[in-house]
Motif scaffolding. Structure first.
Motif, mmCIF file in Angstrom:
data_model
loop_
_atom_site.group_PDB
_atom_site.id
_atom_site.type_symbol
_atom_site.label_atom_id
_atom_site.label_comp_id
_atom_site.label_asym_id
_atom_site.label_seq_id
_atom_site.Cartn_x
_atom_site.Cartn_y
_atom_site.Cartn_z
ATOM 1 N N GLY A 44 44.943 18.735 58.851
ATOM 2 C CA GLY A 44 44.454 17.566 59.561
ATOM 3 C C GLY A 44 44.206 16.433 58.601
ATOM 4 O O GLY A 44 44.604 16.487 57.438
ATOM 5 N N GLU A 45 43.535 15.414 59.090
ATOM 6 C CA GLU A 45 43.313 14.210 58.296
ATOM 7 C C GLU A 45 41.836 13.833 58.232
ATOM 8 O O GLU A 45 41.516 12.727 57.811
ATOM 9 N N ARG A 46 40.930 14.720 58.654
ATOM 10 C CA ARG A 46 39.520 14.333 58.737
ATOM 11 C C ARG A 46 38.959 13.816 57.427
ATOM 12 O O ARG A 46 38.087 12.946 57.409
ATOM 13 N N GLU A 72 42.617 19.376 54.799
ATOM 14 C CA GLU A 72 42.260 18.223 55.619
ATOM 15 C C GLU A 72 42.349 16.905 54.843
ATOM 16 O O GLU A 72 41.838 15.884 55.280
ATOM 17 N N SER A 283 31.562 16.224 58.680
ATOM 18 C CA SER A 283 32.349 15.186 59.340
ATOM 19 C C SER A 283 31.461 14.177 60.054
ATOM 20 O O SER A 283 30.262 14.384 60.251
#
Length: 304
Positions: A44-46, A72, A283
């Motif tokens: 993912g790109e979090r 991520e 996050s």
């Protein structure tokens, strides 16, 4: 019972469940045969472009977190005492397309911790996120039988090491305008069992550090949260495996204790599941979460 008698019990097949019980309660038990969360989750790109520091990431929860953060998009600097394992984790992350650097350090040594933080910041900037994960646990031992050296080692690693990491991380985060500090705590922050006095005392200290640091640093946009695992599949328990017990006997012993000790889910967590919780808490989805210790225990505490 004296220590020699207790050792005899630990080394017997009959006492293996008791050994697992003493070692596993605070997040250090192992269970084979379950699918890894890392194999199920995609990238993912979090945390794209974020700088992440992790202590104690050569195995277990720290290793899983380093891999997950890198997947991520984070740039991960991590430390540990075992250089061979550290290099292996670094290589695994890089071969998967992630960015990570292993730096050898012992959290019991102030000079090592300061150097680790300074070198990590010099390489990746930040830190935006820190996971202070390094920890150890003794085989279950009654309080009066714990040696002074053993007590000091547990305290130096599990609570003093967290203090040292925070001490050197916080100034950089304040200067940068904010960040997130996570600490690997334990369900032993809330309840314990016999034979875990040194571990429980240290993990209760984590509660106080998290609360105090959260209050002191909220105005600087720094959140501080503890992730409190229950029984988790790490290598720490296997280091105390009784001699003469077969792989199958050991597997069954751990599975039996998990079924008895985790009232809801009847199994132990995978390190990747605890890492996933840490990533979530780091996050923006948990932007209002600070000063707390969050159990991730499969319903273990609910049954006590």
């Amino acid at each position: 019972m004296g220590r020699s008698g207790k050792t005899d019990v630990l080394m017997s097949r009959r006492g293996a469940v008791g050994a697992a019980a003493g070692l596993a309660f605070g997040g250090t038990a192992a269970m084979a045969g379950t699918a890894r969360a890392a194999d199920r989750d995609g990238g993912g790109e979090r945390f794209r472009g974020k700088s992440v520091l992790i202590t104690g990431a050569t195995s277990g929860i720290g290793r899983a977190a380093a891999i997950a953060f890198a997947r991520e998009g984070a740039k991960v600097a991590f430390c540990g005492r075992r250089e061979r394992l550290g290099r292996a984790v670094e290589r695994e992350i890089r071969e998967s397309g992630g960015e990570a650097t292993y730096l050898k350090a012992d959290v019991r040594r102030p000079r090592d911790v300061r150097s680790f933080v300074e070198r990590a910041v010099g390489r990746y900037g930040g830190p935006d996120i820190a996971l202070n994960n390094a920890g150890i646990q003794l085989p279950f031992t009654d309080l009066h039988e714990v040696s002074i050296e053993e007590w000091d080692d547990v305290a130096s690693t599990n609570i003093r090491g967290v203090f040292l990491a925070m001490k050197y991380q916080i100034p950089y985060m304040r200067e940068a305008g904010g960040g997130v500090i996570l600490v690997t705590g334990s369900t032993n922050q809330f309840a314990t069992r016999t034979g875990l006095a040194s571990y429980t005392a240290a993990k209760n200290g984590v509660t106080g550090l998290v609360q105090a640091a959260a209050l002191e640093n909220a105005a600087h946009h720094i959140r501080v949260v503890a992730v409190a695992p229950g029984m988790t599949d790490t290598e720490m328990l296997d280091a105390h495996r009784p001699e003469g017990i077969s792989d199958e006997e050991w597997r069954l012993t751990k599975a039996a204790f998990a079924e008895q000790g985790v009232d809801a889910m009847k199994r132990m967590a995978e390190p990747e599941e605890i890492a996933a919780a840490a990533l979530a808490l780091a996050s923006d989805a948990f932007a209002f979460q600070t000063g707390t210790s969050v159990p991730v225990d499969g319903g273990q505490l609910a049954g006590l």
